[in-house]
Scaffold this active site. Structure first.
Site, PDB file in Angstrom:
ATOM      1  N   GLU A 139      -0.539  -6.045   2.978  1.00 34.56           N
ATOM      2  CA  GLU A 139      -0.725  -5.190   4.156  1.00 34.56           C
ATOM      3  C   GLU A 139      -0.327  -5.915   5.432  1.00 34.56           C
ATOM      4  OE1 GLU A 139      -4.759  -3.796   4.054  1.00 34.56           O
ATOM      5  OE2 GLU A 139      -4.290  -2.220   2.603  1.00 34.56           O
TER       6      GLU A 139
ATOM      7  N   SER B 211      -5.446   5.661  -0.552  1.00 32.22           N
ATOM      8  CA  SER B 211      -5.293   4.213  -0.638  1.00 32.22           C
ATOM      9  C   SER B 211      -6.523   3.578  -1.277  1.00 32.22           C
ATOM     10  CB  SER B 211      -5.087   3.665   0.762  1.00 32.22           C
ATOM     11  OG  SER B 211      -4.902   2.287   0.683  1.00 32.22           O
ATOM     12  N   SER B 212      -6.256   2.690  -2.253  1.00 30.77           N
ATOM     13  CA  SER B 212      -7.378   1.993  -2.898  1.00 30.77           C
ATOM     14  C   SER B 212      -7.891   0.964  -1.916  1.00 30.77           C
ATOM     15  CB  SER B 212      -6.905   1.285  -4.161  1.00 30.77           C
ATOM     16  OG  SER B 212      -6.102   2.148  -4.920  1.00 30.77           O
TER      17      SER B 212
ATOM     18  N   THR C 165      -1.660   2.544  -8.055  1.00 35.93           N
ATOM     19  CA  THR C 165      -2.757   3.259  -8.719  1.00 35.93           C
ATOM     20  C   THR C 165      -2.198   4.328  -9.662  1.00 35.93           C
ATOM     21  OG1 THR C 165      -4.077   2.847  -6.774  1.00 35.93           O
ATOM     22  CG2 THR C 165      -4.890   4.511  -8.286  1.00 35.93           C
TER      23      THR C 165
ATOM     24  N   SER D 224       0.835  -1.196   0.000  1.00 40.06           N
ATOM     25  CA  SER D 224       0.000   0.000   0.000  1.00 40.06           C
ATOM     26  C   SER D 224       0.878   1.257   0.000  1.00 40.06           C
ATOM     27  CB  SER D 224      -0.898  -0.028   1.242  1.00 40.06           C
ATOM     28  OG  SER D 224      -1.667   1.136   1.264  1.00 40.06           O
ATOM     29  N   GLY D 225       0.583   2.138  -0.913  1.00 43.23           N
ATOM     30  CA  GLY D 225       1.324   3.392  -1.013  1.00 43.23           C
ATOM     31  C   GLY D 225       2.554   3.296  -1.885  1.00 43.23           C
TER      32      GLY D 225
ATOM     33  N   ASN E 163      -1.187   5.473   3.133  1.00 39.26           N
ATOM     34  CA  ASN E 163      -1.382   6.137   1.855  1.00 39.26           C
ATOM     35  C   ASN E 163      -2.586   7.068   1.955  1.00 39.26           C
ATOM     36  OD1 ASN E 163      -1.735   6.848  -0.766  1.00 39.26           O
ATOM     37  ND2 ASN E 163      -1.933   4.761  -1.578  1.00 39.26           N
TER      38      ASN E 163
ATOM     39  N   GLY F 155      -2.279  -3.524  -2.165  1.00 37.54           N
ATOM     40  CA  GLY F 155      -0.981  -4.134  -1.894  1.00 37.54           C
ATOM     41  C   GLY F 155      -0.979  -4.941  -0.604  1.00 37.54           C
TER      42      GLY F 155
HETATM   43  N1  LIG Z   1       5.145   8.202 -10.024  1.00 38.16           N
HETATM   44  C1  LIG Z   1       4.760   8.987  -9.034  1.00 38.16           C
HETATM   45  N2  LIG Z   1       5.071  10.282  -9.045  1.00 38.16           N
HETATM   46  C2  LIG Z   1       4.703  11.081  -8.046  1.00 38.16           C
HETATM   47  N3  LIG Z   1       4.014  10.666  -6.968  1.00 38.16           N
HETATM   48  C3  LIG Z   1       3.695   9.373  -6.886  1.00 38.16           C
HETATM   49  C4  LIG Z   1       4.032   8.471  -7.916  1.00 38.16           C
HETATM   50  N4  LIG Z   1       3.575   7.242  -7.562  1.00 38.16           N
HETATM   51  C5  LIG Z   1       2.948   7.402  -6.372  1.00 38.16           C
HETATM   52  N5  LIG Z   1       3.009   8.688  -5.963  1.00 38.16           N
HETATM   53  C6  LIG Z   1       2.476   9.230  -4.702  1.00 38.16           C
HETATM   54  O1  LIG Z   1       2.239   8.182  -3.819  1.00 38.16           O
HETATM   55  C7  LIG Z   1       0.894   8.150  -3.381  1.00 38.16           C
HETATM   56  C8  LIG Z   1       0.410   6.747  -3.233  1.00 38.16           C
HETATM   57  O2  LIG Z   1       0.372   6.138  -4.474  1.00 38.16           O
HETATM   58  P1  LIG Z   1      -0.757   5.126  -4.882  1.00 38.16           P
HETATM   59  O3  LIG Z   1      -2.067   5.597  -4.431  1.00 38.16           O
HETATM   60  O4  LIG Z   1      -0.588   4.850  -6.315  1.00 38.16           O
HETATM   61  O5  LIG Z   1      -0.377   3.894  -4.073  1.00 38.16           O
HETATM   62  P2  LIG Z   1      -0.981   2.438  -4.160  1.00 38.16           P
HETATM   63  O6  LIG Z   1       0.124   1.530  -4.463  1.00 38.16           O
HETATM   64  O7  LIG Z   1      -2.101   2.441  -5.108  1.00 38.16           O
HETATM   65  O8  LIG Z   1      -1.491   2.201  -2.700  1.00 38.16           O
HETATM   66  P3  LIG Z   1      -2.764   1.387  -2.217  1.00 38.16           P
HETATM   67  O9  LIG Z   1      -2.449  -0.019  -2.307  1.00 38.16           O
HETATM   68  O10 LIG Z   1      -2.966   1.872  -0.858  1.00 38.16           O
HETATM   69  O11 LIG Z   1      -3.859   1.785  -3.117  1.00 38.16           O
HETATM   70  C9  LIG Z   1       0.141   8.910  -4.432  1.00 38.16           C
HETATM   71  O12 LIG Z   1      -0.989   9.531  -3.895  1.00 38.16           O
HETATM   72  C10 LIG Z   1       1.174   9.932  -4.892  1.00 38.16           C
HETATM   73  O13 LIG Z   1       1.139  11.056  -4.072  1.00 38.16           O
HETATM   74 MG   LIG Z   2      -4.038   2.253  -5.009  1.00 35.04          MG
END
Ligand SMILES: Nc1ncnc2c1ncn2[C@@H]1O[C@H](COP(=O)(O)OP(=O)(O)OP(=O)(O)O)[C@@H](O)[C@H]1O
Ligand SMILES: [Mg+2]
Length: 1078
Positions: free
Chosen positions: A389, A160-161, A112, A107-108, A157, A387
């Site tokens: 957890e 977070s999804s 996404t 996560s994070g 996050n 992701g």
């Molecule tokens: N390539 C990137 N460039 C800039 N910021 C990023 C990038 N990737 C992720 N982030 C930052 O990290 C944060 C978390 O990313 P994201 O929501 O994609 O995580 P995730 O893997 O989907 O987590 P979860 O499993 O909780 O959904 C985003 O809100 C963003 O601020």
């Molecule tokens: Mg996500």
């Protein structure tokens, strides 16, 4: 700008971990760190992309970058997520291979975000057009809607999804997007009613309260203040860097683009508001006489408002919170709910309401974005699932999430590690096995149908009797105690009996990513996911259209006593389907790594990264990659693809494909260590080798295209030329014919002109000759005539004088005329005009002259005669002439009057003393005086009267006395009537209405009738008005005697007593005059 041709150019660390030296975990982490520090967040392991979350925005997602990576080979430029997206898209478009992009990480870690970058890249490079752009826009805009409802701020996050998402993007044969299908997996619905510390509920609640207009909030009966709602945690209600109000506008806009109707949006918001209201309903206990406590709604205001929003009968819902109907053996029983049960029911309803709304949203989006055609579609799947957890307190949700990640890891292992190694063995390639951890054993621990944890949980949930989380744990402790990845304090395994890190109500699983401690509390309930039927029936009865659809089981007509499948069972099934789906596609991996736990940029926590590198199996990945071959392909497609690079294999290779590939590679002088021949496939060790092959192929294709183009152009020009040539021949033939025709016409018309001129000239010449000849002949005869004349005249001149003939003739004529006139003088007739004699004509030719002279002579003689007349005689003759005009051939009396001169006065009026008085009475000169008989009408006898006529009047006077009996002014006379006979009767008719009319007409008789009437007539001619008296000549006429009109009729009769004319009265109306016939 510097042009890169390889990822090796200006590389920071190594771009591809395969190239790392020495291969150790430290070097691996060091390389990641070095690149991360230089903002190089992407690194490859062969075709796998490792993505580090930079926690800051980098300028590497611009339109220019998209263009840079477009249609470039994977290893050509620095590692980038775009390179993977491009590779995947091109192989989908050009090689017709369905793709899936698996994005994993905790996560994070940025899954996404990565999925969004992939989607936006594909959207940017695929086809354009109004319809295609609309599809793209809808696909992209589905993200904000789902994120608002499915994402939440967690400690790990901020966005977070809280659900798993797999999206299939569908393309047509050209690579233009047609639509998509989204699948969602297990929304973390417990978050609706309770959030861990430092976390908050789903974004939409905060977005609605911050961003909606006052008016909307009023309609939804909501207050902007978060603190008014029990379901909203307050400690992290506002998140730094999150603009809830702005996001709300974005979400509404996205909903509109995706195709939500205004009333649908309204319904959705009403449901969200209802969930908030539901959280505020509180219960109080009320003791019943049977000793049980019964719950009652404390403050009914929120309940009322919620019921109003959803159109639910308040009492029905209220009852559903206090009682529960239980059906057993076709019998219905109502049991009361205590306060705890009422709260449980409320929360279950809220969770179900929200999760069902979320599933409905996904379906509704799918409806909008689904492809409109049924043609064959190419598919690119993007998997962004929650992701791995590991929390302090892990429950059922974490268990499920981690199970899913376990499965994904399994797929990764299957496809990259195990499958790859097995393939080498299968293909007979020399290979030393690489050790890696296969997590299939953990998957089995969880999903095994017989004694897997999920199966145990289901069994426990379905078991009759008292079922608690503890009984479930007991069951696990007995069934799974021996499993090497299962740990529990109470299991028979003595290892854990003294492990104090393992509480009694927990079990621990050694996941591929680490050990996770799960607390069993809530496992049974969450797996059961029980919603009392009374509540679902209450929801079904709602008037709100959407809520009714969400609770179909509430329909009393469809009572299903079968228990609905458990949450674990459903999840396992959907994960199974997903895995099957993914296995049919060509996988592309993005392994997301989180650099730190602080959500901060520039911080690289080695231990955290190391942990992730380990559990993601990245080291093993590199090892396998390094030991193996980068690329493999079956001989047939390989030969088909590269056969143009060698003369022997192009255009057709007749032998076996493997032999063909051997010939090809030998011909291309590829070093032997770069490839290996498998049983059915060729293995190429180095990507560089593959690229060089691809490059050669590209060049060759270019040459081939040029060749085809050349041949085609040649053919086109040749056909064009032949056509032109053929046309030219036709045109020339036609033109020649036309020119010849024209020339012939010219010659022909010239010949005709020439001919006509010649003929004309000849004719003229002939005419001239003939004319000349004629003239000559005429001249000859004239000359001869003259000559003869001259000769004759010369001979006879002495005998004839010139003009003698003419003169003799004139003389002779003259003599004749002289003789004629002299003779005529001698024989002239008398001067009497009545003499009709005239000498005879002497010469015939003088006949007309002779007659003319006679006429002239007569006229002259008459003129002479007339010139002797006196004026008086002239007048007399004029009267005679007038008498002739009046009576000649009209009255028998006339001829006898011709010889008698008109004397006028026959009674000697002036001399006779008898008439002296009468004479003096008449003032004017008497023109005529005579005796007349005035006929008596009674007997027809005549009475003598003197008739006097002057210029103005006529008078009748007594013969004896001379007394005037009647005087009539001439203008009073209208006419005179006489007969045709030889009689002297005449009637003087007086004009009606005149002064003389009283006495009537006069019937008179006179022998000198002709003279009297002629004179009367002539006076008219000399009178002032020149009105001559009208004379009627008829043998029968009417005479007006005073009153009576009497007809006077003349008949021819025999003379009696010597008296010629006799007048007799025949009757009152008739006087008959008989005139002796001549
Ligand atoms: N390539 C990137 N460039 C800039 N910021 C990023 C990038 N990737 C992720 N982030 C930052 O990290 C944060 C978390 O990313 P994201 O929501 O994609 O995580 P995730 O893997 O989907 O987590 P979860 O499993 O909780 O959904 C985003 O809100 C963003 O601020
Ligand atoms: Mg996500």
């Amino acid at each position: 700008m510097e042009v890169k041709t390889s990822l090796l150019d200006n590389m920071i660390g190594v771009g591809d971990m395969v190239l790392i030296e020495p291969l150790s975990e430290d070097a691996f982490i060091e390389n990641l760190k070095k690149r991360f520090d230089h903002n190089e967040i992407y690194t490859y392991i062969g075709s796998v992309v490792i993505s580090m979350n930079p926690y800051k925005s980098l300028p590497i997602y611009t339109a220019e970058k998209v263009e840079e990576y477009r249609n470039r080979n994977f290893y050509e430029l620095s590692p980038h997520i775009y390179a993977l997206a491009d590779e995947s898209y091109r192989s989908l478009r050009d090689q017709d291979k369905d793709q899936c992009i698996l994005i994993t990480g905790e996560s994070g870690a940025g899954k996404t975000e990565a999925s969004k970058f992939v989607m936006s890249y594909v959207a940017a490079v695929c086809g354009k057009g109004q319809e295609v752009n609309k599809v793209k826009e809808q696909l992209l805009q589905s993200n904000p809607v789902l994120e608002a409802f499915g994402n939440a701020k967690t400690v790990r996050n901020d966005n977070s999804s809280r659900f798993g998402k797999y999206m299939d993007i569908e393309f047509d044969f050209k690579g233009d997007p047609l639509g998509g299908v989204i699948s969602n997996y297990l929304l973390e619905k417990s978050r609706v009613v309770k959030q861990p510390r430092g976390e908050r509920n789903f974004h939409i609640f905060y977005q609605l309260l911050s961003g909606a207009s006052d008016d909307t909030l009023k309609k939804l009966k909501l207050d902007r203040d978060f603190s008014k709602y029990n379901y909203l945690s307050l400690d992290s209600a506002t998140v730094n860097g999150l603009d809830d109000a702005g996001s709300f506008r974005t979400v509404r806009n996205a909903m509109q683009i995706v195709g939500f109707m205004e009333d649908e949006v309204q319904s959705i918001l009403e449901l969200v508001a209802a969930v908030l209201k539901l959280g505020n309903i509180e219960f109080k206990p009320e003791s019943r006489c049977n000793g049980y406590d019964e719950s009652r709604v404390k403050d009914k205001n929120d309940l009322k408002e919620m019921c109003e929003l959803l159109g639910i009968d308040q009492s029905v819902l209220e009852r559903a919170f206090s009682y529960r109907t239980v059906e057993a053996k076709m019998e219905k029983m109502s049991t009361t709910l205590n306060v705890a049960q009422a709260y449980y029911a409320r929360d279950a309803l809220a969770k179900n309401l929200y999760s069902r709304l979320f599933s409905w949203l996904v379906n509704r989006i799918n409806e909008s974005i689904k492809a409109q055609t049924k043609t064959h579609k190419k598919v690119m799947g993007v998997l962004d699932i929650y992701g791995f957890e590991i929390f302090e307190d892990n429950s059922f949700e974490q268990f499920i999430i981690n199970y899913c990640n376990e499965k994904l890891q399994q797929i990764f292992i299957e496809l990259t590690l195990r499958e790859e190694q097995e393939e080498y063995v299968r293909e007979g390639i020399e290979w030393t096995n690489i050790e890696y951890f296969n997590n299939a054993i953990i998957c089995d621990l969880i999903e095994n149908n017989k004694n897997g944890i999920l199966a145990m949980l289901d069994e426990e949930c379905l078991r009759p009797g008292t079922v608690t989380d503890e009984t479930f744990l007991d069951k696990l402790n007995t069934v799974c105690a021996e499993h090497q990845h299962f740990e529990s304090r109470q299991s028979k395994n003595s290892k854990f009996l003294t492990d104090h890190s393992l509480p009694h109500n927990c079990f621990r699983i050694q996941h591929y990513a680490g050990k996770v401690l799960y607390r069993v509390e809530g496992f049974v309930d969450k797996n059961n996911d029980l919603l009392y039927r009374d509540l679902s029936q209450a929801m079904y009865k709602a008037k709100h259209g959407l809520i009714k659809v969400l609770f179909p089981e509430g329909n009393p007509a469809k009572v299903n006593l079968k228990r609905p499948p458990t949450a674990g069972f459903q999840f396992k099934a959907s994960v199974g389907t997903l895995m099957k789906n993914l296995l049919t596609k060509n996988p592309n991996y993005i392994r997301c790594i989180k650099p730190n736990d602080k959500k901060a940029a520039h911080i690289f926590t080695d231990s955290l990264v190391c942990h992730q590198v380990r559990y993601l199996g990245l080291m093993e990945n590199v090892r396998v990659r390094r030991a193996g071959y980068a690329f493999r392909q079956a001989y047939e497609p390989c030969l088909e693809r590269y056969k143009m690079l060698c003369k022997q294999t192009w255009p057709h290779w007749k032998g076996p494909a493997r032999k063909g590939v051997e010939v090809l590679l030998t011909d291309l002088q590829v070093p032997a260590e770069e490839f290996a021949y498998g049983r059915s496939k060729i293995f190429i060790r180095n990507p560089r080798m593959l690229f060089s092959l691809e490059e050669k192929r590209r060049q060759c294709l270019e040459n081939l295209a040029t060749l085809i183009q050349k041949i085609y152009r040649g053919w086109k020009c040749r056909t064009h030329f032949l056509l032109m040539k053929k046309s030219q021949v036709v045109v020339a033939a036609w033109y020649r014919r036309f020119a010849q025709q024209k020339k012939y016409q010219n010659i022909r018309s010239s010949a005709l002109v020439f001919q006509s001129f010649i003929r004309g000239w000849k004719a003229r010449k002939l005419l001239r000759e003939l004319k000349h000849k004629k003239r000559c002949e005429k001249a000859v005869s004239t000359i001869s005539a003259y000559w003869h004349g001259t000769q004759v005249r010369r001979e006879y001149r002495k005998f004839f004088r010139a003009d003698a003939g003419k003169k003799i003739y004139a003389f002779t004529i003259q003599r004749i005329m002289q003789k004629y006139f002299l003779g005529l003088k001698k024989t002239m007739p008398s001067m009497s005009p009545v003499d009709k004699s005239w000498p005879a004509r002497p010469y015939g030719f003088l006949d007309r002259t002779h007659q003319e002279l006679r006429r002239i002579f007569h006229l002259w003689r008459c003129k002479k005669y007339r010139s002797q007349f006196t004026e008086e005689k002239k007048a007399t003759y004029k009267e005679k002439l007038a008498a002739s005009e009046l009576f000649k051939d009209k009255k028998a009396l006339y001829p006898s009057s011709v010889g008698q001169p008109f004397k006028g006065d026959y009674v000697e009026i002036t001399k006779n003393p008898k008439y002296q008085k009468l004479n003096s009475f008449v003032e004017d000169k008497v023109l005529l005086a005579d005796m007349v008989s005035k006929i008596n009408r009674a007997n027809g006898k005549g009475a003598p009267r003197v008739f006097l006529l002057t210029k103005k009047s006529l008078f009748l006077a007594d013969l004896k006395t001379g007394q005037v009996k009647a005087s009539v002014p001439l203008p009073d006379l209208s006419s005179v009537s006489v007969s045709t006979q030889n009689d002297g009767f005449f009637a003087l008719k007086i004009k009606e209405g005149s002064t003389s009319a009283a006495k009537g007409d006069f019937l008179l008789s006179s022998d000198r009738l002709i003279e009297i009437i002629t004179k009367l007539h002539c006076i008219g001619a000399t009178s002032a008005d020149k009105k001559q008296l009208k004379v009627d000549i008829s043998d029968e006429f009417l005479v007006q005697f005073k009153q009576d009109k009497v007809c006077v009729k003349f008949i021819q009769g025999t003379p009696k007593n010597g008296n010629g004319v006799a007048c007799k009265r025949k009757n009152n109306r008739l006087l008959e005059v008989s005139v002796p016939s001549p």
